[in-house]
Design a protein around this motif. Sequence first.
Motif, short mmCIF file in Angstrom:
data_model
loop_
_atom_site.label_atom_id
_atom_site.label_comp_id
_atom_site.label_asym_id
_atom_site.label_seq_id
_atom_site.Cartn_x
_atom_site.Cartn_y
_atom_site.Cartn_z
N LYS A 314 0.83 -1.21 0.00
CA LYS A 314 0.00 0.00 0.00
C LYS A 314 0.86 1.26 0.00
CE LYS A 314 -4.03 -1.86 2.47
NZ LYS A 314 -4.82 -1.81 3.72
N GLU A 315 1.91 1.26 0.82
CA GLU A 315 2.78 2.43 0.97
C GLU A 315 4.20 2.03 0.57
OE1 GLU A 315 1.64 5.35 1.66
OE2 GLU A 315 -0.41 4.74 2.17
N ASN A 316 4.39 1.80 -0.70
CA ASN A 316 5.68 1.28 -1.19
C ASN A 316 6.68 2.42 -1.28
OD1 ASN A 316 7.79 0.00 -2.35
ND2 ASN A 316 6.63 -0.90 -4.03
N ARG A 317 7.60 2.44 -0.30
CA ARG A 317 8.62 3.49 -0.28
C ARG A 317 10.01 2.94 -0.61
NH1 ARG A 317 5.53 4.78 4.44
NH2 ARG A 317 4.27 6.66 4.14
N GLU A 318 10.06 1.71 -1.09
CA GLU A 318 11.35 1.10 -1.43
C GLU A 318 11.61 1.31 -2.92
OE1 GLU A 318 12.99 -0.01 1.02
OE2 GLU A 318 11.49 -0.33 2.55
N TYR A 319 12.67 2.05 -3.22
CA TYR A 319 13.03 2.35 -4.61
C TYR A 319 14.24 1.52 -4.99
CZ TYR A 319 9.83 6.32 -4.48
OH TYR A 319 8.70 7.11 -4.39
N ILE A 320 14.10 0.64 -5.98
CA ILE A 320 15.15 -0.30 -6.33
C ILE A 320 15.53 -0.17 -7.79
CG2 ILE A 320 14.44 -2.00 -4.58
CD1 ILE A 320 13.08 -3.56 -6.88
#
Length: 545
Positions: A314-320
Amino acid sequence: IVSDCSFVASLAVSALYERRFGRRLVTSIIYPRNSRKEPIYNPFGKYMVKLHINGVPRKIIIDDQLPLGRHGELLCSYSSNKNELWISLLEKAYMKVMGGYDFPGSNSNIDLHALTGWIPERVAIRNNEPDFNADALFDKLLTRLEKGDVLVTAATGELSDAEADRTGLVATHAYAVLDVRREQGLRLLKLKNPWSHLRWRGNYSELDKLHWTPQLQRLLNFDPNSAAMFDNGVFWIDYDSILKFFDVFYLNWNPKLFNYTFCLHQSWKTGLGPIKDAYNIGENPQFFLQVDQGGSGAVWILLTRHITQIEDFKENREYITVLVYRNNGKRVFYPNDPPPFIDGVRINSPHYLCKLVLNESSPRRYTLVVSQYEKMHTIFYTLRAYATCPISLGKIPNQYEHVKQTVTQQRSLYPTILQVSDGQWNGETAGGCGNHPNTHLNNPRYQVTLESGNNKNQLLLDLKGPKQYQVGLDIICVVASDPNAPGAFTKKHTGAFRSGFVVMPLEDVPAGTYDIVPSTFLPGQEGPFFLTVKSSCPFKLARLR
């Protein structure tokens, strides 16, 4: 009510693929099945669905109970054919994995990969960027969709209320791409709104009285007058309008286009490496990619971050992303030295795809680096390579079993490190670089003794200091067990002074004693530093000055 447009659009393009090419795709993942591998009704009400989740196929067990409204109407996706259950069952299985019918929403790359395992690619529409080739993108859509190589959806970006009313498009909404055509010099796409109503109102819509010639209607088998009588969400639109009002294409490629694949499942712990890898990627997960034959070809690398909690989705704050270096499969320490061959864009999608196109002169060995913006949590991920030629993929090993570090205030980044001294440039010991010979000799000096019986030792020196200072390292040989060994040297330097961080990897170092001198570029620059020494063999480290 489930209203995830991307999932329904994904089902629409998958169903069209099955009808057009006569090959099972999403209907083949529902069990039980008959001898023709067709899903069949289970009178006991239990079904199994195979979904590709977190890098591997997984079986999802569901029953046939579906949500109903107070008047008995279905509150989920369903087929217009009342005898078909597969759409509702697939959606229920997917909702079960994603946390329930209170689904936060997704995109078609994620949904189609889960349903089919086809390789996800995100193509942003950026008309003002020089590297965006709109003509090449259309040609790719035209040729590859016709061959059945790819499934395509498109999504709008933000639209004002006035734009939405004028165009008939829904803001931040996914549409299934049913057809792509070039006729009479025109570039046209056939789209479907997964809501099965609300259509485009511009050029080549059923309302357009200017552009629909009788010949074009015959070529596209489309009658605007008949279409205007019933809104099923299907419409034609010109490519220029797509470029103006849409934000992204989601492409999912058939993995059978590639004869070879290689897969690794890994984790990246929170405390390993800096939070931001803007200056140091040496502790990032790194892999070698070996292309085992010459000539032309292609290798696609897919990084999939595992989703383990619904809140994460829902709150995807992982930048890969994945960075690719032409570094012969060796570890890379600086993000831009050497410059990345492919500098990945960090995105907060679970999937990131990068592509290598090979020719006769291409290197056969590459370094792949997993990168993350502001790493705050342990992540689990799958790295998968698809190739048209034989390949191998493996983790670059850690050659340094022995580590020691200078620290300040009894604090160490490594819990088992022996404290040697307080690592500081202070007063007289802030001597600056070798351009200042009168003060350079006053810098802190450490001595390392490699306790080994061979000349094949691997040594890594790592210096971290205040970012406002340009820092560097010298290593001087005091005595070597074999001065004539290929890796023997008198003195080495890290090269250009760098802001706050330098690293010096040394290969095939003979056993012996060496002095290490950390320095700033200018004299008088005071502050703490961390000096880390890593070696493939046991060693002693002491401060001389």
